[in-house]
Design an enzyme around this catalytic site. Structure first.
Site, PDB file in Angstrom:
ATOM      1  CG  HIS A 137       4.661   1.395 -10.805  1.00 43.89           C
ATOM      2  ND1 HIS A 137       5.412   2.533 -11.299  1.00 43.89           N
ATOM      3  CD2 HIS A 137       4.161   1.838  -9.898  1.00 43.89           C
ATOM      4  CE1 HIS A 137       5.124   3.427 -10.394  1.00 43.89           C
ATOM      5  NE2 HIS A 137       4.041   3.095  -9.767  1.00 43.89           N
ATOM      6  CG  ASP A 189       7.068   3.871 -14.000  1.00 48.77           C
ATOM      7  OD1 ASP A 189       7.487   3.393 -12.907  1.00 48.77           O
ATOM      8  OD2 ASP A 189       6.315   3.138 -14.832  1.00 48.77           O
ATOM      9  CG  HIS A 190       8.513   5.179  -8.038  1.00 46.98           C
ATOM     10  ND1 HIS A 190       7.042   5.358  -8.228  1.00 46.98           N
ATOM     11  CD2 HIS A 190       8.838   4.510  -7.080  1.00 46.98           C
ATOM     12  CE1 HIS A 190       6.675   4.455  -7.276  1.00 46.98           C
ATOM     13  NE2 HIS A 190       7.780   3.724  -6.635  1.00 46.98           N
TER      14      HIS A 190
HETATM   15  C1  BG6 Z   1       2.773   4.592  -6.641  1.00 45.11           C
HETATM   16  C2  BG6 Z   1       1.260   4.317  -6.588  1.00 45.11           C
HETATM   17  O1  BG6 Z   1       3.205   4.903  -7.866  1.00 45.11           O
HETATM   18  O2  BG6 Z   1       3.504   3.489  -6.414  1.00 45.11           O
HETATM   19  C3  BG6 Z   1       0.954   3.916  -5.190  1.00 45.11           C
HETATM   20  O3  BG6 Z   1       0.508   5.436  -6.859  1.00 45.11           O
HETATM   21  C4  BG6 Z   1       1.904   2.508  -4.571  1.00 45.11           C
HETATM   22  O4  BG6 Z   1      -0.338   3.192  -5.087  1.00 45.11           O
HETATM   23  C5  BG6 Z   1       3.288   3.032  -4.952  1.00 45.11           C
HETATM   24  O5  BG6 Z   1       1.718   2.236  -3.439  1.00 45.11           O
HETATM   25  C6  BG6 Z   1       4.216   1.973  -4.749  1.00 45.11           C
HETATM   26  O6  BG6 Z   1       5.645   2.107  -5.078  1.00 45.11           O
HETATM   27  P1  BG6 Z   1       6.682   1.310  -4.247  1.00 45.11           P
HETATM   28  O7  BG6 Z   1       8.056   2.282  -4.663  1.00 45.11           O
HETATM   29  O8  BG6 Z   1       6.402   1.808  -2.719  1.00 45.11           O
HETATM   30  O9  BG6 Z   1       6.600   0.117  -4.638  1.00 45.11           O
END
Ligand code: BG6
Length: 523
Positions: free
Chosen positions: A274, A211-212
């Site tokens: 997230h 989960d980045h």
């Molecule tokens: C991803 C989603 O996991 O996270 C995307 O699939 C989203 O839809 C993105 O835009 C958002 O990531 P960040 O790091 O730009 O907030």
């Protein structure tokens, strides 16, 4: 569920000796030699995020000296073409400037392997190739597989990796780990099914569910802020906190991912993973130590304590929306239903907000509001902790400006933390004005914050699962959200659920708070 967990119990006890996740990297263990194999190497994620992250790890001296990276994909391509393509991606997406010398050094460790991961024949051949690379790079048979593929391929790939012995038994001295991209299932049943399939071939401590958001600096800082500052812990509870708000706002739409989004929707794409991760970090109890298991034990308790909704509560407490055409930064943008590969009558939500409640001693009675959406006026992810007002005895009576205290975590952009408190306006009157005390990463530390994927790939090479979702976290989150998904699937969107692009979602989202005499903090 119990049976399921019991079945897993010998596998869930992992990483007890895990590394302190909050140490400076130079104090952490040296990563072991290994080969990182990316399945789905021609995909968008590989070029935009994974390869630039691995490149920056190399530049920062964080890759093991004995290392190689292999991209696996179906397209006919030789190594040279793949390396050139990846160099272009690095130049475009790396957070640091790419130099020719560094790019060349990087591509010495970069390989391409053409193959179809659906086919059995790929695996024994790939195994031979990796063994050759072991000899060349001294990588000692250690493997980290990154499944950047459609979720339907997770199980077949892992079955074949096991069948052809590319993943090893946990008792072996060499390691094999698998990083799995989201989504981990699409509801509670499918996630459980997926987990049962995976656990036939892998131990829990070989699975890294990415989960980045957990790799973002500001998210990791939540633990430091809460548990290394004595100032806040005493007031971090229902006696002092009035409400919690978490917002993940994006101004982008679905970025050409119509096919993907039609099968997902916002709740699955952002909230299940997230947003729930942010919630568990801001609300968890202090862990007994900083090991992966101790931290994840506390996080999962938050998700398990979420009050479950019946149908009536879903209608009252969960709001969804879909963007119509509108304007972002003054530019016209199209409606979700006009995006390529999206059905003209699509019922998929691009906005979701929920008023929820954590039923434990710390948070009982504190309303928690979460929202996430696409095509909102700006990109901003924030957690806002609003404290109760002081007794209405001294200043409130006289001054409408008197505002409640707030701690605001700016996850992105302008990463930082601010505190809002009241101050006397200089002069002979007793006027009050809320002011901000602000900490910004960029100003204070004066260096670029690393990309989330850098930290996560580094941790997976180290074998530290702290910043990855454990199976019970993922399942608990699905358990809470599945009834909402089912309820939404059974009712079509209504007129008032559609919001113009460039606005803050459907109007009913304000009502969620207003009926409790609260407001969203403006982003
Ligand atoms: C991803 C989603 O996991 O996270 C995307 O699939 C989203 O839809 C993105 O835009 C958002 O990531 P960040 O790091 O730009 O907030």
């Amino acid at each position: 569920m119990d049976t399921f967990y019991n079945m897993q119990s010998d596998q869930v006890v992992v990483n007890r000796l895990s590394i302190n996740p909050l140490k400076e990297t130079d104090q952490r263990d040296t990563p072991s030699p290994c080969i990182l194999v990316i399945f789905g190497a021609s995909g968008d994620l590989t070029g935009r995020k994974l390869i630039p992250a691995i490149y920056n790890l190399m530049k920062d001296g964080q890759l093991p000296p004995h290392f190689a990276c292999v991209g696996v994909a179906r397209r006919e391509k030789n190594r040279e073409a793949f390396c050139t393509e990846m160099q272009e991606h690095i130049q475009k997406f790396s957070r640091t400037k790419a130099t020719t010398a560094d790019l060349e050094a990087f591509t010495e460790k970069l390989y391409y392997y053409k193959g179809d991961f659906q086919e059995d024949t790929l695996y024994p051949e790939l195994d031979k190739f990796l063994q050759e690379l072991d000899k060349k790079h001294g990588t000692k048979g250690n493997r980290l597989f990154y499944l950047s593929t459609p979720p339907s391929s997770f199980t077949p790939i892992i079955e074949k990796l096991k069948k052809y012995r590319l993943v090893y038994d946990i008792s072996e001295t060499r390691f094999s780990r698998v990083i799995i991209e989201k989504p981990f299932g699409h509801d509670n049943k499918s996630a459980l099914l997926l987990q049962n399939e995976l656990s036939k071939n892998l131990s829990e401590n070989q699975i890294y569910r990415i989960d980045h958001y957990l790799g973002k600096e500001t998210v990791q800082n939540l633990l430091v802020f809460r548990f290394s500052n004595s100032l806040f812990e005493g007031v971090w509870n229902n006696r002092y906190v009035d409400n919690l708000q978490i917002s993940v706002a994006e101004s982008i739409g679905i970025e050409g991912r119509g096919n993907f989004f039609e099968g997902q929707g916002l709740l699955r794409d952002i909230v299940q993973n997230h947003l729930m991760q942010l919630l568990s970090l801001v609300a968890m109890e202090p862990p007994t130590n900083l090991s992966a298991e101790a931290i994840r034990d506390e996080k999962v308790k938050v998700l398990q304590s979420l009050q479950r909704f019946n149908e009536e509560q879903i209608e009252n407490f969960a709001v969804r929306g879909q963007y119509k055409e509108g304007f972002i930064d003054g530019e016209p943008v199209i409606a979700y239903r006009s995006e390529p590969h999206v059905k003209k009558d699509s019922q998929i939500e691009t906005f979701a907000a929920i008023r929820l409640q954590i039923e434990n001693w710390r948070w009982a009675g504190v309303p928690i509001y979460i929202r996430a959406g696409k095509r909102l006026p700006k990109r901003s992810t924030e957690i806002v902790v609003t404290f109760k007002r002081t007794p209405n005895i001294l200043f409130h009576k006289h001054d409408k400006n008197n505002a409640p205290n707030q701690v605001i975590f700016r996850i992105q952009p302008n990463e930082g933390i601010s505190m809002k408190f009241n101050s006397k306006v200089p002069g002979s009157t007793n006027l009050i004005q809320p002011v901000n005390m602000d900490f910004q990463y960029a100003n204070y530390f004066g260096k670029a914050v690393p990309e989330a994927y850098e930290r996560l790939i580094y941790d997976a090479i180290l074998g530290d699962g702290t910043l990855f979702a454990r199976v019970d976290e993922s399942l608990s989150s699905w358990e809470f959200l599945t009834p909402i998904l089912q309820s939404w699937a059974s009712r079509p969107l209504e007129e008032e659920d559609f919001y113009p692009s460039g606005t803050w979602g459907p109007t009913s989202v304000d009502y969620l708070l207003r009926r409790e005499h609260k407001n969203w903090k403006p982003l």
